[in-house]
Every structure is written in structure tokens, then in C-alpha cells.
Design a protein around this motif. Structure first.
Motif, PDB file in Angstrom:
ATOM      1  N   HIS A 175       0.827  -1.209   0.000  1.00 59.05           N
ATOM      2  CA  HIS A 175       0.000   0.000   0.000  1.00 59.05           C
ATOM      3  C   HIS A 175       0.866   1.265   0.000  1.00 59.05           C
ATOM      4  O   HIS A 175       0.435   2.316  -0.463  1.00 59.05           O
ATOM      5  CB  HIS A 175      -1.000  -0.039   1.170  1.00 59.05           C
ATOM      6  CG  HIS A 175      -0.681   0.789   2.360  1.00 59.05           C
ATOM      7  ND1 HIS A 175       0.238   0.398   3.323  1.00 59.05           N
ATOM      8  CD2 HIS A 175      -1.166   1.988   2.771  1.00 59.05           C
ATOM      9  CE1 HIS A 175       0.289   1.317   4.269  1.00 59.05           C
ATOM     10  NE2 HIS A 175      -0.539   2.296   3.960  1.00 59.05           N
ATOM     11  N   GLN A 179       1.813   3.880  -4.057  1.00 58.37           N
ATOM     12  CA  GLN A 179       1.847   5.342  -4.081  1.00 58.37           C
ATOM     13  C   GLN A 179       3.174   5.854  -4.649  1.00 58.37           C
ATOM     14  O   GLN A 179       3.219   6.807  -5.422  1.00 58.37           O
ATOM     15  CB  GLN A 179       1.616   5.890  -2.676  1.00 58.37           C
ATOM     16  CG  GLN A 179       0.264   5.501  -2.087  1.00 58.37           C
ATOM     17  CD  GLN A 179       0.119   5.946  -0.640  1.00 58.37           C
ATOM     18  OE1 GLN A 179       0.024   7.130  -0.341  1.00 58.37           O
ATOM     19  NE2 GLN A 179       0.089   4.983   0.270  1.00 58.37           N
ATOM     20  N   LYS A 182       3.229   5.157  -8.462  1.00 56.07           N
ATOM     21  CA  LYS A 182       2.398   6.132  -9.185  1.00 56.07           C
ATOM     22  C   LYS A 182       3.143   7.443  -9.345  1.00 56.07           C
ATOM     23  O   LYS A 182       3.135   8.062 -10.416  1.00 56.07           O
ATOM     24  CB  LYS A 182       1.087   6.346  -8.433  1.00 56.07           C
ATOM     25  CG  LYS A 182       0.100   7.259  -9.139  1.00 56.07           C
ATOM     26  CD  LYS A 182      -1.195   7.365  -8.361  1.00 56.07           C
ATOM     27  CE  LYS A 182      -2.184   8.301  -9.069  1.00 56.07           C
ATOM     28  NZ  LYS A 182      -3.450   8.415  -8.300  1.00 56.07           N
ATOM     29  N   HIS A 183       3.850   7.866  -8.295  1.00 55.01           N
ATOM     30  CA  HIS A 183       4.646   9.095  -8.350  1.00 55.01           C
ATOM     31  C   HIS A 183       5.744   8.979  -9.401  1.00 55.01           C
ATOM     32  O   HIS A 183       6.075   9.974 -10.071  1.00 55.01           O
ATOM     33  CB  HIS A 183       5.252   9.364  -6.971  1.00 55.01           C
ATOM     34  CG  HIS A 183       6.258  10.470  -6.938  1.00 55.01           C
ATOM     35  ND1 HIS A 183       5.914  11.797  -7.050  1.00 55.01           N
ATOM     36  CD2 HIS A 183       7.619  10.432  -6.821  1.00 55.01           C
ATOM     37  CE1 HIS A 183       7.005  12.534  -6.991  1.00 55.01           C
ATOM     38  NE2 HIS A 183       8.049  11.738  -6.862  1.00 55.01           N
ATOM     39  N   LEU A 206      -5.966   3.370  -3.894  1.00 53.84           N
ATOM     40  CA  LEU A 206      -4.640   3.947  -3.685  1.00 53.84           C
ATOM     41  C   LEU A 206      -3.908   4.248  -4.991  1.00 53.84           C
ATOM     42  O   LEU A 206      -2.844   4.859  -4.972  1.00 53.84           O
ATOM     43  CB  LEU A 206      -3.790   3.019  -2.816  1.00 53.84           C
ATOM     44  CG  LEU A 206      -4.113   3.035  -1.325  1.00 53.84           C
ATOM     45  CD1 LEU A 206      -3.320   1.958  -0.603  1.00 53.84           C
ATOM     46  CD2 LEU A 206      -3.822   4.393  -0.706  1.00 53.84           C
ATOM     47  N   GLY A 207      -4.466   3.789  -6.124  1.00 51.20           N
ATOM     48  CA  GLY A 207      -3.843   4.157  -7.394  1.00 51.20           C
ATOM     49  C   GLY A 207      -3.456   3.018  -8.308  1.00 51.20           C
ATOM     50  O   GLY A 207      -2.897   3.263  -9.379  1.00 51.20           O
ATOM     51  N   VAL A 295       3.406  10.107   0.357  1.00 50.06           N
ATOM     52  CA  VAL A 295       2.928   8.797   0.795  1.00 50.06           C
ATOM     53  C   VAL A 295       2.044   8.937   2.035  1.00 50.06           C
ATOM     54  O   VAL A 295       2.396   9.624   3.004  1.00 50.06           O
ATOM     55  CB  VAL A 295       4.106   7.853   1.088  1.00 50.06           C
ATOM     56  CG1 VAL A 295       3.634   6.596   1.809  1.00 50.06           C
ATOM     57  CG2 VAL A 295       4.810   7.475  -0.212  1.00 50.06           C
ATOM     58  N   ARG A 296       0.893   8.293   1.991  1.00 43.32           N
ATOM     59  CA  ARG A 296      -0.054   8.295   3.107  1.00 43.32           C
ATOM     60  C   ARG A 296      -0.210   6.865   3.598  1.00 43.32           C
ATOM     61  O   ARG A 296      -0.671   6.004   2.861  1.00 43.32           O
ATOM     62  CB  ARG A 296      -1.403   8.853   2.643  1.00 43.32           C
ATOM     63  CG  ARG A 296      -2.521   8.776   3.669  1.00 43.32           C
ATOM     64  CD  ARG A 296      -3.812   9.335   3.099  1.00 43.32           C
ATOM     65  NE  ARG A 296      -4.297   8.575   1.961  1.00 43.32           N
ATOM     66  CZ  ARG A 296      -5.146   7.551   2.061  1.00 43.32           C
ATOM     67  NH1 ARG A 296      -5.560   7.135   3.260  1.00 43.32           N
ATOM     68  NH2 ARG A 296      -5.569   6.922   0.974  1.00 43.32           N
TER      69      ARG A 296
END
Length: 327
Positions: A175, A179, A182-183, A206-207, A295-296
Motif C-alpha cells: 500500500h 503510491q 504512481k509518483h 490507492l492508485g 505517501v499516506r
């Protein structure tokens, strides 16, 4: 200090009261503010990793504040926020250390395995293995980055620069990694356990560009696949969906046996590689990119005395994101 202690593998941790620790030479005492719960903790507690220090305080995703330093440790660390990862000691003189590959050190020490860890109110760590963090660091949100994030980052680097990345086992590491990917402009194809609709939805939220169940074929061939689930049967599955020249990365410290498979799955210059531990340079790289990627971490918080519940929930697959223990 209070600590949850593993006295025997395959037995629940026990809450105990211990004397507050001093700071030995070269080490610091950290007042723990949060400690993530990692699948490696399960492998330690369940006996999959065979040589833990017993009794043992597990936990190796620690965020806290330095409250004391031993002789030879930088005094400026007192009052500083730090993160403590899995790798807690290296010898500095073996061929791997000399070559800058300290993750393969011949005489390592591991937080929460051979060194008491962070399922406690205090932890004693080598000063050189405490990453300095900004003063405004959120302990709960940051704790999973200390292993799930770092191992995920090392796995992603080993997967190469491909644009399509498969991830098996959508837990704490995945997870975070979706992220980061994706970045970086990479498309993630997520694989979750059969029937896990919540995990599938979580990955898409989350992408991930696609999410399916293990054993399904993604809509496109993949440049690489990363396996975080400790299931050896996923290796042939992953090889079957990566393109020629692709890489399958085994990102865990423990995995069940890889079954026999036809050579055609490996042919075409496909590779299977493993990730072992981390280096401090990985930390420097990753914290920078995690900040840039925003990032979360999705977390479930447990009180220290409920650490067994956190382990049970992770073992049963009841978690979304990462579990974090707060003293």
C-alpha cells in the motif's frame, strides 16, 4: 519501562515491567512513540525464523525520541526524533560491509529479532542505525515506512525501471509502494487473495490501475512483479505474467517452498531475485522520495498491551494497510 515480551515462539507475548534501560557506549535510549507491526514480526513469533533472542521484545518499525546517549554516541541526538529499522547492527569489516552492501553483513544484528525492539515504552539502539527525522514527524503515520516502506523501496529498485509492475500481497508494503510507483510514473497491477474484495478495492483506491485475484492474468504483460506474500506458489504465477527479460522480486524474509515449474516460465531471460534487509542508504533515498510522493500510510492503532491482537489480525488478514502499536 513496559514491554511485550516473547518468551517462547508460538506463544502469546506477555506484558512485563522492566527497569528503565541505561545507554550503553555507542547507543541511545529511545522513548518509543509508535512501532509498526510487520509480517516479519509474525515470522519471528510463529517460529518461521529460527534463531530469535529469547526472551525478546519484538518490533522493528520504531519512531520515538532520543532521551539518553551512551559514551561515543552523538549528544546532539538527545531530544531528536528518530526512526529505527530492522537492520540494527553490522560488523563494518566483512567483505559485504567493505563493498557497501551492509544488508548482507556476515555478523548482523536485527531489531526485534536478535536485538530487543519496539513493542515497549523504551528501546536501546545503536546510534548509527537511528535515522534522524523531522521534529514534526507523525509517529503513527511514519512507523510503517521503517520496514514496509524501506523493503518495498529496495524491492522496487530491484524490479528495474519497467513501467508495468505487479504486486502480490497487498499489505503494508504494497500500500506504500503503489503510491511511490504512481509518483514515478509506473502502473501497478495488484493481486490479492481470492475473494478479498476489500483488498481489491483498497488497491484501486490507492492508485493501482488494475486489481485482481492471485492466479488471474492482468490485461497486459508486466515488466516486473514483486511478491510480498510468503507463498512460494506465487513465483511460477508471477513468472508466467512477466514479459521476456522481466524480473520477479521476492520481497519477504520468509517464503514457503517454491514448487516445481516448467523451465519455459523462466526462459526468455526472466529473473527471480530476493531482497535481503536494507542499507542505511536505502533510508536516505526512500524518505526523500516518500516525501515527494506524499505517501499516506493507512493505519490501525493498537495499545501496547493489545500487541497480540495486532499480530492476530495481521495473521488472519483482517488488516487494511498497517498495524501500529502505541505505548
Amino acid at each position: 519501562m513496559r514491554a511485550m515480551v516473547l518468551e517462547q515462539v508460538r506463544r502469546p507475548l506477555r506484558l512485563v515491567e522492566l527497569p528503565d534501560p541505561p545507554a550503553p557506549p555507542g547507543q541511545v535510549v529511545v522513548k518509543v512513540e509508535a512501532c509498526g507491526v510487520c509480517r516479519t514480526d509474525l515470522h519471528v513469533c510463529d517460529g518461521d525464523l529460527s534463531q530469535p533472542k529469547l526472551p525478546l521484545v519484538p518490533g522493528h518499525e520504531i519512531v520515538g525520541t532520543v532521551i539518553a546517549t551512551g559514551e561515543g554516541a552523538p549528544g546532539r541526538l538527545v531530544g531528536r526524533k528518530v526512526g529505527v529499522p530492522w537492520l540494527g547492527h553490522t560488523c563494518g569489516h566483512c567483505e559485504y560491509c567493505r563493498e557497501g552492501r551492509e544488508n548482507l553483513c556476515d555478523e548482523p544484528g536485527f531489531t526485534g529479532y536478535t536485538i530487543d525492539g519496539g513493542f515497549a515504552t523504551h528501546a536501546v539502539v545503536e546510534a548509527g542505525y537511528a535515522f534522524e527525522l523531522p521534529d514534526d514527524t507523525d509517529p503513527v503515520a511514519t512507523a510503517p515506512l521503517l520496514c514496509a516502506g524501506l523493503i518495498g523501496w529496495r524491492s522496487l529498485k530491484m524490479a528495474g525501471e519497467g513501467r508495468t509492475i505487479g504486486i502480490y500481497g497487498f499489505g503494508a508494503a504494497a500500500h506504500i509502494l503503489v503510491q511511490v510507483s504512481k509518483h514515478r510514473g509506473q502502473s501497478v497491477y495488484a493481486f490479492v487473495r481470492a475473494g478479498d474484495e476489500a483488498g481489491r478495492t483498497f488497491a484501486l483506491d490507492l492508485g493501482a490501475v488494475w486489481a485482481g485475484f492471485s492466479g488471474e492474468r492482468p490485461p497486459v504483460p508486466l515488466d516486473a512483479a514483486i511478491i510480498f506474500a510468503p507463498a512460494g506458489e506465487l513465483v511460477p504465477m508471477a513468472l508466467d505474467i512477466v514479459r521476456k527479460g522481466g524480473t520477479v522480486v521476492c520481497g519477504g524474509i520468509h517464503m514457503s517452498d517454491i514448487p516445481s515449474m516448467p523451465y519455459r516460465l523462466l526462459w526468455g531471460e526472466r529473473r527471480v531475485v530476493s531482497v535481503a534487509n536494507l542499507t542505511r542508504n536505502d533510508g536516505t533515498e526512500f524518505f526523500s522520495i516518500a516525501k515527494a510522493a506524499g505517501v499516506r500510510c493507512v493505519t490501525s492503532v493498537y495499545a501496547l498491551e493489545h500487541a497480540n491482537d495486532a499480530l492476530d489480525d495481521l495473521r488472519a488478514g483482517r488488516l487494511t494497510g498497517a498495524a501500529v502499536i502505541v505505548p
